[in-house]
Structure formats: structure tokens, C-alpha cells
Motif scaffolding. Structure first.
Motif, mmCIF file in Angstrom:
data_model
loop_
_atom_site.group_PDB
_atom_site.id
_atom_site.type_symbol
_atom_site.label_atom_id
_atom_site.label_comp_id
_atom_site.label_asym_id
_atom_site.label_seq_id
_atom_site.Cartn_x
_atom_site.Cartn_y
_atom_site.Cartn_z
ATOM 1 N N LYS A 1252 0.834 -1.203 0.000
ATOM 2 C CA LYS A 1252 0.000 0.000 0.000
ATOM 3 C C LYS A 1252 0.867 1.251 0.000
ATOM 4 N N VAL A 1253 1.922 1.219 0.806
ATOM 5 C CA VAL A 1253 2.803 2.387 0.877
ATOM 6 C C VAL A 1253 3.487 2.625 -0.455
ATOM 7 N N ALA A 1254 3.935 1.525 -1.110
ATOM 8 C CA ALA A 1254 4.613 1.648 -2.408
ATOM 9 C C ALA A 1254 3.686 2.267 -3.444
ATOM 10 N N LEU A 1255 2.435 1.820 -3.460
ATOM 11 C CA LEU A 1255 1.474 2.410 -4.396
ATOM 12 C C LEU A 1255 1.187 3.858 -4.048
ATOM 13 N N GLY A 1256 1.096 4.169 -2.727
ATOM 14 C CA GLY A 1256 0.783 5.533 -2.331
ATOM 15 C C GLY A 1256 1.881 6.503 -2.678
ATOM 16 N N THR A 1257 3.126 6.062 -2.588
ATOM 17 C CA THR A 1257 4.236 6.983 -2.834
ATOM 18 C C THR A 1257 4.651 7.050 -4.304
ATOM 19 N N MET A 1258 4.667 5.908 -4.983
ATOM 20 C CA MET A 1258 5.169 5.885 -6.359
ATOM 21 C C MET A 1258 4.093 5.591 -7.400
ATOM 22 N N GLY A 1259 2.905 5.176 -6.960
ATOM 23 C CA GLY A 1259 1.860 4.823 -7.923
ATOM 24 C C GLY A 1259 1.470 5.987 -8.805
ATOM 25 N N ALA A 1260 1.311 7.161 -8.180
ATOM 26 C CA ALA A 1260 0.910 8.334 -8.956
ATOM 27 C C ALA A 1260 1.987 8.728 -9.952
ATOM 28 N N SER A 1261 3.262 8.636 -9.546
ATOM 29 C CA SER A 1261 4.353 8.983 -10.461
ATOM 30 C C SER A 1261 4.426 8.002 -11.620
ATOM 31 N N VAL A 1262 4.237 6.719 -11.328
ATOM 32 C CA VAL A 1262 4.277 5.715 -12.392
ATOM 33 C C VAL A 1262 3.127 5.939 -13.370
ATOM 34 N N PHE A 1263 1.950 6.267 -12.833
ATOM 35 C CA PHE A 1263 0.795 6.438 -13.719
ATOM 36 C C PHE A 1263 0.906 7.714 -14.549
ATOM 37 N N SER A 1264 1.207 8.828 -13.885
ATOM 38 C CA SER A 1264 1.235 10.095 -14.612
ATOM 39 C C SER A 1264 2.545 10.323 -15.343
ATOM 40 N N GLY A 1265 3.655 9.908 -14.734
ATOM 41 C CA GLY A 1265 4.956 10.184 -15.332
ATOM 42 C C GLY A 1265 5.417 9.145 -16.319
ATOM 43 N N ILE A 1266 4.901 7.936 -16.211
ATOM 44 C CA ILE A 1266 5.341 6.857 -17.114
ATOM 45 C C ILE A 1266 4.220 6.463 -18.063
ATOM 46 N N THR A 1267 3.068 6.104 -17.488
ATOM 47 C CA THR A 1267 1.981 5.578 -18.330
ATOM 48 C C THR A 1267 1.396 6.649 -19.230
ATOM 49 N N LEU A 1268 0.954 7.748 -18.648
ATOM 50 C CA LEU A 1268 0.258 8.758 -19.439
ATOM 51 C C LEU A 1268 1.173 9.445 -20.434
ATOM 52 N N THR A 1269 2.430 9.681 -20.054
ATOM 53 C CA THR A 1269 3.338 10.337 -21.004
ATOM 54 C C THR A 1269 3.540 9.482 -22.247
ATOM 55 N N LYS A 1270 3.723 8.198 -22.042
ATOM 56 C CA LYS A 1270 3.891 7.309 -23.199
ATOM 57 C C LYS A 1270 2.591 7.187 -23.981
ATOM 58 N N LEU A 1271 1.490 7.125 -23.249
ATOM 59 C CA LEU A 1271 0.196 6.958 -23.902
ATOM 60 C C LEU A 1271 -0.125 8.151 -24.790
ATOM 61 N N VAL A 1272 0.160 9.345 -24.318
ATOM 62 C CA VAL A 1272 -0.129 10.554 -25.087
ATOM 63 C C VAL A 1272 0.675 10.562 -26.385
ATOM 64 N N GLY A 1273 1.964 10.229 -26.283
ATOM 65 C CA GLY A 1273 2.792 10.239 -27.486
ATOM 66 C C GLY A 1273 2.452 9.135 -28.455
ATOM 67 N N VAL A 1274 2.076 7.956 -27.931
ATOM 68 C CA VAL A 1274 1.782 6.812 -28.794
ATOM 69 C C VAL A 1274 0.501 7.039 -29.576
ATOM 70 N N ILE A 1275 -0.510 7.586 -28.941
ATOM 71 C CA ILE A 1275 -1.807 7.750 -29.607
ATOM 72 C C ILE A 1275 -1.682 8.610 -30.853
ATOM 73 N N VAL A 1276 -0.814 9.603 -30.821
ATOM 74 C CA VAL A 1276 -0.656 10.475 -31.985
ATOM 75 C C VAL A 1276 -0.155 9.690 -33.192
ATOM 76 N N LEU A 1277 0.613 8.616 -32.960
ATOM 77 C CA LEU A 1277 1.163 7.838 -34.071
ATOM 78 C C LEU A 1277 0.081 7.120 -34.871
ATOM 79 N N TYR A 1278 -1.110 7.032 -34.314
ATOM 80 C CA TYR A 1278 -2.203 6.389 -35.049
ATOM 81 C C TYR A 1278 -2.495 7.127 -36.351
ATOM 82 N N PHE A 1279 -2.215 8.413 -36.380
ATOM 83 C CA PHE A 1279 -2.532 9.222 -37.543
ATOM 84 C C PHE A 1279 -1.372 9.277 -38.547
ATOM 85 N N ALA A 1280 -0.331 8.478 -38.318
ATOM 86 C CA ALA A 1280 0.807 8.458 -39.241
ATOM 87 C C ALA A 1280 0.373 7.907 -40.588
#
Length: 1339
Positions: A1252-1280
Motif C-alpha cells: 500500500k505504501v509503495a502504491l501511495g508513494t510511487m503509484g501516482a508517479s508511475v501512472f502520470s509520469g510513465i503511463t500517461l506520457t507514453k500513452l499521449v505520445g503513442v496515440i498520436v502515431l495512429y494518424f501516421a
């Protein structure tokens, strides 16, 4: 192409050589069915076509196809007709047949037709005893006839001259040849001729009665055995059967006899009168069936080769062709057939789920009663370092102490000291780091881009590349291909497309051809036409493959020849009618110029396929190739601007391609997605700016935003990419277009994670701490995990350097260095920029305009300094983590994730190897339609050459008999083995027996082929009687006598050793053979067909360094077909090479591009294993925990397997591009794991609480800093615009991001809560208690 991208996968077989056609004939109908031969009252045009005999040029046409068969029957009947023919019935008052032994039905010559064909006298007279010389001549050709004869010497000479046309085709099978000659000998000269021949009609010519029709009574047994003995005899030059030429592809002896017995019109080849074959005699007629001795092809005295006689005893003892291999194991469950691996995964899943349910039932209560702890993570919001005691590897945190591994302790110490220093000297760090990268960027002055497909996709040391180089340098490079496909459209109700064989469409094709003929390409001021660069195997006409060849490429011939009816006639008779010969003096197989038909229903074809073979040079920079490129560019422009509108106006479709099209389209692709990539960068930049900043508050937004910091981060990514490209450019490594497009995006996607984590780590530090301490604490907290993740990424990218494909290897090299430079710049330049940005904010300076400072009152009033958890952090702590802690949820998570992994393992077997060419091209490329049409319409496979190295033709060597396939060759010879493999095309992918220059050369030398190898009295070469200087068409009809009357055969039987030439004879006559033109009198001439089949350099030593035997693959429609065809050919060559002890290898133009797929799975597994091992070792070294490293390895393996399962579901093929993505995915997936695992390891409490502590401290960073950043850039490639971007980058990376996110934030926390490693955090009180206990024991 040389086939550069795996593009020439469906090259028409004829295009390999001018006379290499695939012959699949239907039984011939009467020649009178052709519109040219119908009565004038019913013909569509009033003109009568007369085809005159040509000299050199007509070679395999008029004489070889029809005179060869039908002319044999009139060996004793040729002569000109000088008066109108008058048909009359035979009456007893005019003529009385006498059917008795030693009586003739026809004897002597009584007239001539207008076309020069002689007519027999219908006189029933006693047979005549020949003189000794004449009797010897008859015996030499007709050993079954002795004593009296029913032919004059002139008739026999004519017969002998005509049968010489068939001998070269059939001499390879002596039994067939003997039976064939016996049929004509009995007809022409048998002393008992009247017993089986009855004259049924006569006509008067110049007041003389002549034969106009006969009945020929032949037994069914003789006819059946004759056909059986000749049915499989090959005509190597054309890769087909001899029966296709001497019998128009007859399927049985009745069809063969019907073809032979047709009465020919004037000036057309064939018999001057009708011959009706009968299999029963009238009662009381006194006649009997002709039933002379017949020899089966497996006769021991006249044995044929295995290729010509598969039923031969020596062949039946050989191993039969192996059936198709079925590599997949399967289990039948009732009506269902399940693969073994799928069944195994199902059983394993049932066991796993049962175990999970048992665990959940018996242990969840125990787990819920375990005591908890209130200790928090090292990375919690209240994190602080009280003291770091010198070199001790102990970190104190709020009453707890973290025990670090030696490596972690060293890294922590480095980051602590480095953080303090960089916080004090940000400008120095920024300038030094940027200066180093700028120095690397100087290498961009040497920047070069590689666009040649063979340099991008063919690995160094490639066996196929070496074989191609050998083939091109010793024989001839495969010529360039320019192709057009004109097709009809399907009707509105989705029915089959209509036939394209219509008058309007053929006329349209003539119009298009005229534009192509008039086309000129500009090369250095010279205007280049198709005629300047095209392949011209014989004469001055291009070997264009088009249905227009049936009209000699001349629109004026369309109506003269009979229009569509003529074309349809030629579809079935292209081997037996000169009117169907191409302008380039060779027959044209309709399967090479038509498409979209089934079987031999050529008239139902829905597409015209037009192919322009163009000469190719080994040196791609030669003037010849540059001229071709100039014309090709003009050709593509013509097709786009003029031909397409013409075709569309007729409601037809048009696709086209040139040899240089793929390379040109790949270059265009480099700019096709610039806008898409730019938008992707902008989106990621905007997201970074918002993510790095605090929660937006309008009054203080200009202070808390991080736009300038985000822009700086993007610039760092660009600098890292430029530094990588510059370094390798300085080292002489050429870049690729995909590097410039993909690597910046990948590095940005990877680098953004670290940027977010670094900024968030600094923001979590209490503001009351000195700024240097905050920077130092942030680096100590996240530096080790960032280092671990970055090193794993670099190693994963670097493993791709082991892939043999240059494009992927170079991509991996550039990407690995770029990621490494990005990591170094982030930990130096970006940290310095963080320091400057936070000082800017604390100094109340506006973002983007730091020179403007505002009052501190407004900042304090808004409470900018307060650190409140964000919505995402609260979700992770208050919702996400508690839900995952429920035992029921844990069971479901483990069951779902393990189930999908097992399903993915089963699905992996469905992944196909290959890379569709059209995927590598822009979506709007004109080649997209071309590749679709290639798969839909072509009915022929690519050419296949079996290349023999160092063939020793000397008398002492057995190589000749080990290679050839005519009589007296070894049963297991190369050509016999190829012929046997062609019987099982579904597994061998070999469509037909090989064309053999060696077989044709040995037949050409044979004394039986007395019209072929001949010499003048002075020993020089003498051509056949129907070629100059023996025959000059302009001086009148070719006859006998004249300049070549004294020519003799090159050898007598006594000159040869078992029908094989000596070393000297072979050496002297081989150049004669290769320069000999094929013609009706000798169809075995090697010029054109075999001109480039041998390397004669140094052959005088008795060894031919290189020679090829040509056949074809079956039609290949899928990538797997190409791979399997190549594998089958190589396995066959390896087996035969080992058996014969001769160096043999297969070659086809597409091999060089598909070789990588032969062992792509082995390469993939080895490289993936290396990458996983590298990641595991890095984790083990840094964490010094086998437990932690094993958990990370398990999760990474699951992510990888799941990604491959998604590939199978989406139909993504396994190739070097997807393999690089799989390897890189491990490096990227590490980020989803290491931060959560590291936070878990430095938390206190039981496993549930630490998760629980690991998710509370690093979960938000992993989701916003890793998942969403990659997701935003990848989705644009659909229009290539590039399909390769959509398939291999959008789809694969989107799947990776989603799978990595789910495993990192769902599966990994559950797994850690169950079997996670022990905590490295121990309370100080507990530590003191342990120390006191230890001291008391010592005392």
C-alpha cells in the motif's frame, strides 16, 4: 530488382528468360477452329492471312510447334499445289484399293499444293525392293522395315528431313523416340502399308489424282503405349513436356492422333490431307490394325531417365518424395482438434486456478489478522535524512534505518554528494554537460542516410547475399522489372469481376502501349526509350510480356489476325501456331500475361499483366542502370498522369511499379510523417509542462507552471539524439530514415518518465529544508531506481545490436547511445535546470520570462508553498491500494493475469514470420494497390535457379551423369531429383522440372539429332538447313542442297563414349551450342535460352565455375509461402549436394530478403533471453537481492509474453522490426516495475502494508509520469501515414504501455503483497534491542 525488399515476390516465370514459359495446355482443337482458318464467308475480315517462312527469326514458332508434329505425318507428302483442289469420292470405277501384304496404299508423288507440300499418288501397287544404299538409309531410321518398301528415295529423304525436328525433343528418351519414329516409318514406307491404310478421298491436281484423305488403322495398344512412353518426356528449354509441342498438350493418345490428323489450310503447317485414325477395321475388308512392336519407357535396352519416365525400375526403387511436413502437434477431443500447447496451457491454468482458490479459502483469514505497523516509506511525503554516517551503508529515516547493498550504498553516496554539488553549481553542470553533447554533434558533418533496401534489410555475412553476389558476377544479375496490371472491377453485387478479354480492353492496351513506346526519359541530356534499355534475347524486339504479343505488338494486326477470337485461340495453341508467336520470336505463355483466372480458363481472366524486362548491371551506379532509372521515373509519371485517367474513364483499375519504385517511395516516406511526429512532440511537451507543474491556480499559474522546464527537457532529448547520431556518423555508420523519425519519440517517451519522477521527488521534500538538502534527498530517493531503469533500457536496446539486419542493428545502436546520453543529461543538465527553475519560483520570477519578478505578498497569499497531495495520489492511497489488498481481488488478479499469460503462450505459435512490403510504404503510395493486385491476380511463381559450382565436365569425372536427366544419366542425378520434387509441389514448392542446358547440349551433340550439331568440310560450324547461310528467306523457300548440302554431323556414334563427349569434344562444341539459334530443324539451339546460364571464364581447364538449371516456384501468396519455399529449396539442395558430392545452392531473387525469417524464432528467443539476462544481472548487481531481481524478471517475462500474445491477436508478424520492439519493450517495461519494487523494499510493515505504501508513494508517479506520457505520445502515431508506424509503433507500443501499466500497478503490487522480498527498513529500537541481546550473550 534484383528484388530489393522482398518486393519481387511474384515475378512472372517467363520473365526470367525469353523462352521460359509455364506450359499448361488443354487438348488442342482443330486448327480450323481458329478464325484465321475458317471459310472466308464466315471470317470476320475478308483478308486471308499468309504466314511466310522466316529464316533465323521464327525459331521455336511455326516450325517447332506444328510442323514438328503435324509435318511429320507428311514426310512423304510435301509439295506445291498448282491448281484448284477438287474433292471427289473414290469409286470402284475410278480407283480400287487392294488390301494385302506386300501392297502399298500410296506410292510416289503425283502433285504439289500451292504452299509447296507434296501429295502422294493414290495407287495400290506392290511394294518395291530398294537397292542396297537406299535399304541401309531406311534401316538407319526405320529398323523395323526390311525388304520391300512403299516409298521412293525422295519420299524417304523428305521424311528424314521432317522427323529431324522431333528427334531433338524426344532423343532424351530412346523408347519414346523409337515408338514415335516407328509410327511414321510404318505410315510412309511399310511394305504392308495397304493392310492398315485406306485412301478414302482423292482430288485432281494438274490432271493427276492425289490423296486427299485416308483412314489409318492403329491398334489401341500401340496408341496407348506410344503415348505412355512419351507422356512425361521433358522439353527442357521451355520447362515443359515435349508432348505440348508434338501433341499440343494432348491428355491421351486419341487427342494426340486427332491433333496430328488435322488437314492443314494453305500456308499452314500440318498434313495436306485428312488422316482419320481408326482403332477397328471393317469386317471382310481384309485389313488389320497396325501394331508394330512398341517399347515402354522403362525398357531396359532403350531406357529413359527418371525425369522422362518416372515408372522406370531404376526410379521406382528410389525413395518417393516426402509428404508435406506437419510440424504442429495436435490432440483430438471429439469433433475438436486442439494443438498440444493449447491443451497443455488449459490444463496448467486449471491447476493454477484451483491452487489459487485453495489458497484464498485457507489463508485469507490469517492474512487479515497479521499485526500492522505505522512506519512509512522512505519516499513518503515526510521523508528526510537525519544523518549519513560516513561510509556506513545505513540510511536513517525518522527513527528507522535502511540497510542498503554495497552497490546501492555507493550509488546513494554518489547521489547525495552529487546532489549537494549540483545544487550549488547548476550553471557549471549545465554548461559542461551541454558542451560534451555539442562536441558529439560535430559528427553530424559526416551524416549520411542509407536508403538502399539491400543495405538496410540484408545482414553482413548473409548466405543469401553471398549467393546473390556469386550468381550476379558469374552468370548475370536478374533484370529490372517494370510492370502494369490492368483489371476489371467487380460488379455492384460483389460478384466476380467480368472478363477483361474484350475488344475494347485490348484496344485500350494498344493505346497505352503506344504511349509507353513513345515515352522518353532524360539522362544527362540524352533521351532514353524503352527500346534502348529493354531485354532483347533474340533480334531487335523487346521481350515485353503482354497479350499484345499475340498480335506481334502491332495494332494493325488486330483485325487481320481475328481480334479477340485470335487471342482466345492462342491461349490454347501458343506452342503450336506461328500466328501466336511473340514479336520477339518466342512463344508466350498466357499465364504470364493474364491474371485472375482459375485453372486454364484464360478467357475468364480479369486482368492483363504487362511486364517490361529491362537490362540490369551489377554496378548500380553504371550508366546502364542510371539510364534505366531515368526511364523508370518518366514511366511512373506517365502512369500517374496519363494512363490512370485513361483507365479510370473505362471503369477499369490500373496498378503499376518500376524497379526503382520501392526505393523512391521509401525516400518519400521519410517526409510523409513529419507533421505527425511534430504534433506528437508538441502534445508530449504540453503534457510534460502540465505534469511537472503544481495544481493550476490562476493567480499563481505563471509561477508554479513548468513550461520552460518542460521545453528544456524536450531540448535535452533532441540533444541526446543528435549526439548519438553525430557520434556514429563520425564513426562512419550511416543513419536510416526510421532513426530520425522514431528514436526521438522513443527517447522522449523514456526520458519524460525520469523528468517527472525527478521533479516530483524534489516537490515532495519539506520546504523547511535547505535547498541543497532537498535536491540531495530527492536524488538519494529516486536516483538508484532511475539508474536501474535506465541501465536496463540501455542494455535492452544494446542487445538489438546482435540482430543481423542492418536497419535494426543500426537502430538499436543509435537508440542505446541516445538513451544513455539522455539519462546522463537528465542527471546533469536537467537536474541543474530543476535547481534553476525551483530557485526561479522561490524568487517569485515568472515562468518563461524569469527576468520579471513579482512581490512575495501575492505568492504567500496564495499558499504556493503548501504541498498538498494531488487527486491521483489520493486515489492511489485511498482507493486503488485498499482494493488490491482484498484477498478476493488478489485471487482474481492472479487468475486473470496468469490466464492471459498462458493464453499468450499458446497464441505465440500463431505469429507468422515476415514483413509485408506494403506495410513499409506510405498508406497513400501507388504501390499499395500494386502489391494487392500482385497477390490477387498473378498465377505464376518466381523463378528458381539451382546453381552448380565447379562442374567438372572432363571424361574422367562423373559430374555429367550426376547432373543430367536424359538417357544413361544417374537415377539420382540433380535434374532427376528436381523432377521428382516437382511431383509434390505442395511441400517442395517446385512447380516443374528444370530447364537443363546440359541435357539440351548432350542431345544437340547426339548423332541422332542430325539437324543440330553439324560442320562444314573445313570443320567450321554449319547451322541447320532452315537458317542462314543454308537458307535465305528473301531468295525463296528453303529447300535441300545448296551451300550446306555437304554438311555432316559433328560426331558419329563411334566418336562418343557411351553417347558422352570427350573432354576435348565438350570444350570445342560448347561455344557452338551456346551460339546456335533454335529453329524448326533444331529446337535445341542454346542461344537465348542458355546464353547466360554458364560462366565460360576459364572453362578450358575442364571445369565450369558456375552454371544454373532453371525452374519455378509454385505461386507464392503469403509471406510464409516465401519463407517455406526458400527453406524447402535449401533443404533439397543440401541433401542433393551431400549425396552427389557437388556444390549446389538454390537462388531466387527474393531469397536475399527472406533469409532472415528462416531462423527468426531462434534469433528472437536468443536475443530475448540475452536481454532478460542482462536486465536480471543489472537488477541483481544494484539491489544485491536475488529475491527482488527474480520478481522483476518474472513480471518482465509476463509483460513480454502478453505483448507477443497481442501481436498474434492483431496479426503483427515477427520480423526484425517487431523483434527490436520486443527487446526494447523489456527496457521500457522495467520502468513500470523498478520504482514500485524499490519503494516496497524501503517500506516498513507487513507485505500488505508495504504494498500500500509503495502504491501511495510511487503509484501516482508511475501512472502520470510513465503511463500517461507514453500513452499521449503513442496515440498520436495512429494518424501516421506510414503503415509501419501504425502497426509496429502505434499498436505495439500502445499494447506495451497498457500491459506494462496493468502489470506495474495491478499485478506487481498483488505479487509483492504475497511473496515480496523482506524490507530493508528496520526500526532503530528494534535494532538496539538486537544489539543489546547480542552484547549480553557475549558477556
Amino acid at each position: 530488382m534484383r528484388n530489393k525488399q522482398n518486393l519481387r515476390l511474384r515475378i512472372p516465370p517467363f520473365v526470367t528468360h525469353f523462352i521460359c514459359s509455364e506450359l499448361k495446355l488443354k487438348p488442342s482443337s482443330s486448327l480450323t477452329n481458329h478464325p484465321l482458318f475458317t471459310p472466308r464467308s464466315t471470317h470476320r475480315t475478308p483478308k486471308m492471312v499468309v504466314f511466310k517462312r522466316k529464316g533465323r527469326a521464327s525459331s521455336l514458332g511455326y516450325h517447332l510447334f506444328v510442323l514438328l508434329a503435324q509435318g511429320l505425318f507428311v514426310g512423304c507428302l510435301l509439295g506445291p499445289l498448282k491448281a484448284d483442289s477438287v474433292f471427289s469420292s473414290i469409286s470402284d470405277s475410278l480407283y480400287k484399293n487392294r488390301h494385302a501384304a506386300e501392297y502399298c496404299a500410296m506410292y510416289d508423288i503425283c502433285g504439289e499444293r500451292g504452299d509447296g507440300k507434296v501429295l502422294n499418288c493414290p495407287f495400290s501397287s506392290p511394294s518395291v525392293k530398294p537397292d542396297g544404299l537406299f535399304s541401309a538409309k531406311i534401316q538407319s531410321l526405320c529398323p523395323t522395315i526390311s525388304g520391300n518398301v512403299c516409298c521412293t528415295e525422295a519420299q524417304f529423304d523428305t521424311l528424314r528431313a521432317q522427323v529431324q525436328q522431333a528427334i531433338p525433343l524426344l532423343v532424351g528418351c530412346p523408347a519414346c523416340l523409337r515408338n514415335f519414329l516407328n509410327l511414321f516409318c510404318e505410315l510412309s514406307c511399310s511394305p504392308n502399308q495397304s493392310l492398315f491404310i485406306n485412301v478414302t478421298s482423292i482430288k485432281k491436281v494438274d490432271d493427276n489424282l492425289t490423296v486427299d484423305g485416308i483412314d489409318f488403322y492403329v491398334s489401341d495398344d500401340f496408341g496407348e503405349e506410344l503415348y505412355n512412353s512419351c507422356e512425361d518426356v521433358k522439353f527442357g528449354t521451355m520447362n515443359t513436356r515435349a508432348i505440348d509441342f508434338v501433341g499440343a498438350g494432348a491428355k491421351n493418345y486419341k487427342e494426340w492422333f486427332a491433333f496430328i490428323g488435322q488437314q492443314a489450310e494453305l500456308d499452314m503447317p500440318g498434313s495436306p490431307y485428312a488422316i482419320h485414325f481408326q482403332s477397328s477395321v471393317p469386317e471382310s475388308s481384309g485389313m488389320e490394325l497396325m501394331n508394330v512392336s512398341v517399347y515402354p519407357c522403362d525398357d531396359t535396352s532403350l531406357g529413359c531417365s527418371c525425369g522422362d519416365c518416372p515408372s522406370s525400375p531404376s526410379c521406382s526403387s528410389l525413395e518417393p518424395p516426402s509428404p508435406p511436413k506437419n510440424d504442429s502437434c495436435s490432440i483430438r477431443l471429439g469433433p475438436l482438434k486442439v494443438k498440444c500447447i493449447e491443451f497443455s496451457m488449459a490444463i496448467l491454468y486449471i491447476i493454477l486456478v484451483s491452487s489459487l482458490l485453495g489458497w484464498g479459502f485457507f489463508h485469507h483469514k490469517t492474512e487479515r489478522r497479521r499485526p500492522g505497523s505505522n512506519m512509512e516509506s522512505l519516499l513518503s511525503d515526510s521523508d528526510t535524512v537525519d544523518k549519513f554516517e560516513g561510509d556506513s551503508l545505513q540510511l536513517k529515516v525518522h527513527g528507522a534505518q535502511v540497510h542498503l547493498s554495497p552497490v546501492q550504498g555507493f550509488i546513494t553516496d554518489v547521489y547525495r554528494r552529487y546532489g549537494t554539488w549540483v545544487a550549488r553549481n547548476p550553471i557549471v553542470v549545465l554548461c559542461l554537460s551541454v558542451a560534451v553533447v555539442l562536441i558529439l554533434c560535430l559528427g553530424l558533418l559526416c551524416f549520411k542516410v542509407e536508403t538502399r533496401p539491400e543495405k538496410l534489410w540484408v545482414g553482413h555475412g548473409s548466405k543469401a547475399a553471398e549467393e546473390k553476389q556469386f550468381f550476379d558476377s558469374h552468370l548475370a544479375p536478374f533484370y529490372r522489372i517494370e510492370q502494369v496490371i490492368l483489371a476489371t472491377k467487380a460488379d455492384a453485387e460483389n460478384g466476380p469481376p467480368p472478363s477483361i478479354v474484350k475488344e475494347d480492353n485490348i484496344q485500350l492496351l494498344f493505346e497505352m502501349q503506344k504511349k509507353v513506346d513513345d515515352l522518353r526519359g532524360n539522362y544527362s541530356g540524352s533521351m532514353i526509350s524503352l527500346g534502348d534499355i529493354c531485354l532483347k534475347p533474340l533480334g531487335e524486339d523487346c521481350a515485353t510480356q503482354s497479350i499484345l504479343q499475340y498480335f506481334q505488338m502491332d495494332p494493325d494486326n488486330y483485325d487481320i489476325y481475328g481480334g479477340v477470337q485470335h487471342a482466345e485461340y492462342c491461349f490454347q495453341h501458343y506452342t503450336s501456331t506461328e500466328a501466336c508467336m511473340g514479336a520477339f520470336k518466342a512463344p508466350l505463355d498466357p499465364s504470364t500475361v493474364l491474371g485472375g483466372f482459375s485453372g486454364n480458363n484464360f478467357s475468364q481472366a480479369s486482368a492483363f499483366v504487362i511486364t517490361y524486362p529491362v537490362n540490369n548491371m551489377i554496378d548500380e551506379t553504371s550508366s546502364g542502370n542510371r539510364k534505366a532509372v531515368a526511364w523508370e521515373q518518366a514511366f511512373i509519371k506517365l502512369a500517374k498522369e496519363e494512363l490512370l485517367p485513361m483507365v479510370h474513364s473505362r471503369n477499369l483499375t490500373l496498378s503499376f511499379s518500376s524497379e526503382s519504385s520501392i526505393e523512391d517511395e521509401l525516400k518519400r516516406e521519410s517526409t510523409a510523417d513529419v507533421v505527425t511526429i511534430f504534433i506528437s512532440y508538441l502534445v508530449m511537451f504540453a503534457y510534460i509542462s502540465m505534469t511537472l507543474g503544481n495544481t493550476p491556480r490562476l493567480p499563481t499559474f505563471y509561477l508554479s507552471s513548468k513550461v520552460l522546464l518542460g521545453l528544456s527537457g524536450v531540448l535535452i532529448v533532441i540533444l541526446s539524439v543528435l549526439g548519438s547520431v553525430g557520434f556514429f556518423s563520425a564513426m562512419g555508420v550511416k543513419s536510416t530514415l526510421i532513426i530520425m523519425e522514431v528514436i526521438p519519440f522513443l527517447v522522449l517517451a523514456v526520458g519524460v518518465d525520469n523528468m517527472c519522477i525527478l521533479v516530483h521527488a524534489v516537490k515532495r521534500q519539506p520546504l523547511e529544508f535547505p535547498f541543497e538538502v532537498r535536491i540531495s534527498n530527492a536524488l538519494v530517493g529516486v536516483g538508484p531506481s532511475i539508474t536501474l531503469a535506465s541501465l536496463c533500457e540501455v542494455l535492452a536496446f544494446a542487445v538489438g545490436c546482435f540482430i543481423s539486419m542492418p536497419a535494426c542493428r543500426v537502430f538499436s545502436m543509435f537508440a542505446a547511445l541516445a538513451v544513455l546520453l539522455d539519462f546522463l543529461l537528465q542527471m546533469s543538465a536537467f537536474v541543474a535546470l530543476i535547481v534553476l527553475d525551483f530557485k526561479r519560483a522561490e524568487d517569485n520570477r515568472i515562468d518563461c520570462i524569469p527576468c520579471i519578478k513579482i512581490s512575495s505578498v501575492s505568492l504567500e497569499s496564495e499558499g504556493v508553498s503548501q504541498r498538498s497531495p494531488g487527486l491521483l495520489s489520493r486515489y492511489m492511497k485511498e482507493v486503488h491500494a485498499p482494493i488490491l489488498a482484498l484477498w478476493g481481488v488478489k485471487v482474481v488478479v492472479l487468475a486473470v493475469f496468469s490466464g492471459f499469460t498462458l493464453v499468450s503462450i499458446a497464441l505465440c505459435t500463431r505469429i507468422q514470420a515476415g514483413l509485408e512490403q506494403k506495410i513499409a510504404l506510405p498508406r497513400d503510395s501507388y504501390l499499395q494497390g500494386y502489391f494487392n493486385n500482385i497477390s490477387e491476380y498473378l498465377r505464376v511463381g518466381p523463378p528458381l535457379y539451382f546453381v552448380v559450382k565447379d562442374y567438372n565436365y572432363s571424361s574422367e569425372s562423373r559430374h555429367t551423369n550426376l547432373l543430367c536427366s536424359i538417357s544413361k544419366c544417374d537415377a539420382n542425378s540433380l535434374l532427376n531429383e528436381i523432377s521428382k520434387e516437382s511431383l509434390t509441389p505442395e511441400s517442395s514448392y517446385i512447380a516443374k522440372p528444370a530447364a537443363s542446358w546440359l541435357d539440351d547440349f548432350l542431345v544437340w551433340l547426339s548423332p541422332e539429332a542430325f539437324g543440330c550439331c553439324r560442320k562444314f568440310i573445313n570443320g567450321s560450324y554449319c547451322p541447320p538447313d532452315d537458317q542462314p547461310p543454308c537458307c535465305i528467306p528473301e531468295e525463296g523457300p528453303c529447300g535441300f542442297g545448296g551451300l550446306c548440302s555437304e554438311c555432316t554431323t559433328c560426331f558419329r556414334h563411334s566418336d562418343l563414349d557411351y553417347n558422352r563427349p570427350s573432354t576435348v569434344q565438350f570444350r570445342e562444341k560448347l561455344p557452338w551450342f551456346l551460339n546456335a539459334l533454335p529453329s524448326a530443324d533444331c529446337a535445341k539451339g542454346g542461344h537465348g535460352a542458355y546464353t547466360k546460364s554458364l560462366d565460360l571464364n576459364g572453362y578450358e581447364t575442364g571445369v565450369i565455375r558456375a552454371s544454373e538449371f532453371r525452374t519455378y516456384h509454385t505461386p507464392l501468396n503469403k509471406q510464409g509461402d516465401y519463407v517455406n519455399a526458400m527453406r524447402a529449396a535449401r533443404e533439397f539442395s543440401s541433401r542433393v549436394s551431400d549425396s552427389l558430392k557437388i556444390d549446389i545452392f538454390p537462388y531466387s531473387v527474393f531469397y536475399i530478403y527472406f533469409e532472415q525469417y528462416l531462423d527468426i524464432w531462434r534469433t528472437a528467443l536468443v536475443n530475448i533471453a540475452i536481454a532478460l539476462g542482462a536486465v536480471f544481472l543489472v537488477c541483481l548487481v544494484i539491489t544485491s537481492s536475488l529475491w527482488t531481481s527474480a520478481i522483476i524478471l518474472i513480471v518482465l517475462a509476463m509483460i513480454l509474453v502478453d505483448l507477443m500474445g497481442v501481436m498474434a491477436i492483431l496479426g503483427i508478424q515477427l520480423n526484425s522490426v517487431s523483434l527490436v520492439n520486443l527487446i526494447m519493450s523489456m527496457g521500457i517495461a522495467v520502468e513500470f516495475c523498478v520504482h514500485i519494487t524499490h519503494a516496497f523494499s524501503v517500506s516498513y510493515g507487513d507485505r500488505n502494508q508495504r504494498a500500500k505504501v509503495a502504491l501511495g508513494t510511487m503509484g501516482a508517479s508511475v501512472f502520470s509520469g510513465i503511463t500517461l506520457t507514453k500513452l499521449v505520445g503513442v496515440i498520436v502515431l495512429y494518424f501516421a501515414k506510414s503503415e509501419i508506424f501504425v502497426v509496429y509503433y502505434f499498436q505495439m507500443y500502445l499494447a506495451l504501455v497498457l500491459i506494462g501499466f496493468l502489470h506495474g500497478l495491478v499485478f506487481l503490487p498483488v505479487l509483492l503483497s504475497l511473496v515480496g522480498p523482506p524490507s530493508r527498513l528496520v526500526s532503530i529500537d528494534e535494532m538496539h534491542e538486537n544489539e543489546s541481546s547480542g552484547l549480553s550473550q557475549l558477556s
